[in-house]
Structures are given as structure tokens and as C-alpha cells.
Design a protein around this motif. Structure first.
Motif, PDB file in Angstrom:
ATOM      1  N   VAL A  97      69.306 -55.911   3.094  1.00 29.12           N
ATOM      2  CA  VAL A  97      70.690 -56.035   2.656  1.00 29.12           C
ATOM      3  C   VAL A  97      71.469 -54.920   2.884  1.00 29.12           C
ATOM      4  N   ASP A  98      72.268 -54.786   3.900  1.00 31.60           N
ATOM      5  CA  ASP A  98      72.954 -53.689   4.348  1.00 31.60           C
ATOM      6  C   ASP A  98      74.264 -53.350   3.311  1.00 31.60           C
ATOM      7  N   GLU A  99      74.296 -52.394   2.621  1.00 38.13           N
ATOM      8  CA  GLU A  99      75.303 -52.153   1.519  1.00 38.13           C
ATOM      9  C   GLU A  99      76.262 -50.887   2.279  1.00 38.13           C
ATOM     10  N   CYS A 100      75.848 -50.301   3.336  1.00 38.87           N
ATOM     11  CA  CYS A 100      76.419 -49.064   3.887  1.00 38.87           C
ATOM     12  C   CYS A 100      78.155 -49.386   4.423  1.00 38.87           C
ATOM     13  N   ARG A 101      78.572 -48.431   4.114  1.00 41.21           N
ATOM     14  CA  ARG A 101      80.127 -48.483   4.520  1.00 41.21           C
ATOM     15  C   ARG A 101      80.354 -47.684   5.853  1.00 41.21           C
ATOM     16  N   PRO A 102      81.433 -47.963   6.563  1.00 40.37           N
ATOM     17  CA  PRO A 102      81.871 -47.151   7.687  1.00 40.37           C
ATOM     18  C   PRO A 102      81.636 -45.263   7.346  1.00 40.37           C
TER      19      PRO A 102
END
Length: 315
Positions: A97-102
Motif C-alpha cells: 500500500v503506497d503512502e507516498c506523496r509527490p
């Protein structure tokens, strides 16, 4: 059944590669394409293609860097090149589950992709040719031509690298000098090989490129040298040479150009950093402007390299 067997075989190969590659600090792979990054908690998932296969690499366990005076081992990532099978006995990458933001962090040289984690830390991947031959020589091995994919994870300021130019030895040679620091302290190692390669995780080489030089147009690799202990400084001048690292030790001209670039692998797991500076042009002892500028540079040289016995002899 064939798909299951093939998946198991690929997973076993990944386990073997992961065991050997994990010692490479932030160097993930060579000649990677289609690179993406995702994060969950304090773990990153880097997906890319290399050697004809898609790889899913997990990295965790490190952020920022320690300074040489810490007395502790330098921080290093832990890796799982099997996408989770080796460490968690399941394909973590499949339902990651990707939680990364730009990415909105500082501008990075050689930037490929990056993102901002939920905790505010940054992850980034950079790609560049670190192992090019010296003196503008054409690469003759795959290792020299390789583009390294390097991963970083950090909070706060990056390492600071300084690059200055001048004339050395009364104008007989073009010179560069500078220093590197992290957290306000010099970056240096403790041991190196006879060829000047660092042998501990604190040591850092700087890779010197020269622009529009006798080697040809554009950027060409001049050489690589170490940041010096204990000052974190360096000094270098351009001379004709017979470089023993090249086949047959051929004669090579002085490699000064119209500008210089130094590239450095960041301390710990911080990003790689770059500095550039223009060449001052041809030395003319009758040009008062150049003479006065050189005096200023000599004073700066003494400040930047203060405490280094070798650099004290290089002007």
C-alpha cells in the motif's frame, strides 16, 4: 502449475541476488529502467527492470547519516531483493500500500524519481555513471559504462559540497579545490587503498569531470580523489600525465576545460550531491584583475584546506 514453478524459480534467483547485493549500501542495481518508488511506513518499494527482468526491492532501516566523529558504524539500508519472500516469507510487493506523496524536496542532480513519506521524510533515486575511466578515455568494460541506480532517505539539510577554481603553481596549471561537510562537520573516511579508494563507510571519493577540454566536447571524466582526513577538503591541479589506470598507460594532455563538476555519493543514505564551477581562463601575470582575483582565491584556498598537510604544498 508452470506459472507457479516459474514464480518460485524467479523468487529463488531473487533471494540469491539479494544476499549478495545487500552489502552495496545505497547502490541498488546497474542500468535500471522503468524505475518507480512507493513507501509504506519506513519501508520503500523500488520497482524497475534490469538484466531483462522486473525487480521488486524492499529497503528499510536507515535515514540520513552519521558524522565521522560519532564513533558508530555508518547507517546502511537493509534490502530484500525478493520483494518480501526472503524476510517476510510472502510477496509483500504484490499488496504493498503506497503512502507516498509527490516529491517536493530539494532539487537533486541525476534525479530519477522520488516521493515524500507520511512522516515527512524524503526518498529519492538517482542514476549516474560513477565508474567512467579517467582522462576522458572511452569505457572498455560494461562496469565502466554502467549507470548506477542509488537510493536515498533523509530529513533536513543535505551534505554541502564546495568547489572553487584557481591557478596552481604560479599559473603553470589550472586548479580546483573545495570541501564537503554534513551537519556542519567535515566528511572524510579513515582508511583507503593505495589507489585512493575508501575502504570504510565514512570515506567518500569525488568524481571530477571537465567540460570542453582537450579530451573533447562536453563533460568527460578527469579522475577521482578522496576528501581528505580530517578536514574534508580536497585540492587538485590539471597536468599532462601517463595514467596507469588506462590500457598501456598512454600519454594524456592536461584536462582543464571551461568548467568543472564534482559528483559525490552522499554520506550515509543521503542523496548524492554535485557542484560546478567555471574555469578562470588563461593565466596572465600582467593582468591586474586576474592577479588580484588569484590573491583572493589563494586566501580562500588557505581557509578551505586549513590543517591539511598535502594541500599546503600544492600552490
Amino acid at each position: 502449475m508452470r506459472r507457479v514453478c516459474r514464480f518460485i524459480l524467479l523468487s529463488l534467483c531473487a533471494l540469491l541476488l539479494g544476499a549478495s547485493s545487500a552489502a552495496a549500501s545505497d547502490l541498488l542495481d546497474l542500468n535500471a529502467t522503468n524505475v518507480t518508488i512507493a513507501t509504506h511506513g519506513s519501508t520503500a518499494l523500488v520497482t524497475y527492470r534490469a538484466k531483462g527482468a522486473t525487480r521488486h526491492v524492499l529497503a528499510w532501516g536507515a535515514v540520513n547519516a552519521l558524522t565521522p566523529d560519532s564513533g558508530q558504524p555508518q547507517v546502511r539500508f537493509k534490502h530484500d531483493y525478493s520483494g518480501g519472500l526472503r524476510t517476510q516469507h510472502r510477496a509483500v510487493w504484490v499488496r504493498f500500500v503506497d503512502e507516498c506523496r509527490p516529491y517536493d524536496g530539494p532539487r537533486l542532480a541525476y534525479f530519477v524519481v522520488g516521493c515524500k513519506a507520511r512522516d515527512g521524510s524524503y526518498w529519492a533515486l538517482q542514476r549516474w555513471q560513477r565508474n567512467l575511466p579517467h582522462r576522458g578515455w572511452e569505457p572498455w568494460t560494461p562496469w565502466q559504462r554502467a549507470w548506477e541506480l542509488r537510493l536515498s532517505h533523509w530529513t533536513g539539510p543535505l551534505a554541502q559540497v564546495e568547489l572553487y577554481t584557481d591557478w596552481a603553481f604560479n599559473g603553470d596549471a589550472h586548479g580546483i579545490f573545495g570541501r564537503m561537510s554534513y551537519g556542519g562537520k567535515p566528511v572524510h573516511g579513515f582508511h583507503s587503498t593505495s589507489n585512493g579508494e575508501p575502504t570504510d563507510t565514512y570515506g567518500r571519493s569525488l568524481y571530477i569531470d571537465t567540460h570542453d577540454s582537450a579530451y573533447g566536447p562536453g563533460w568527460e571524466r578527469e579522475t577521482s580523489i578522496l576528501f581528505r582526513k580530517p578536514t574534508g577538503s580536497f585540492c587538485y591541479s590539471f597536468w599532462p600525465t601517463h595514467d596507469v589506470s588506462l590500457p598501456g598507460s598512454p600519454p594524456r594532455p592536461a584536462g582543464h576545460g571551461d568548467g568543472y563538476r564534482i559528483s559525490v555519493v552522499g554520506p550515509g543514505v543521503t542523496p548524492d550531491v554535485v557542484a560546478e564551477a567555471p574555469d578562470p581562463g588563461r593565466w596572465d601575470p600582467n593582468d591586474r584583475t586576474k592577479v588580484n582575483w588569484q590573491k583572493q582565491q589563494l586566501n580562500l584556498f588557505d581557509q578551505v584546506t586549513a590543517g591539511d598537510a598535502f594541500c599546503a604544498t600544492q600552490h
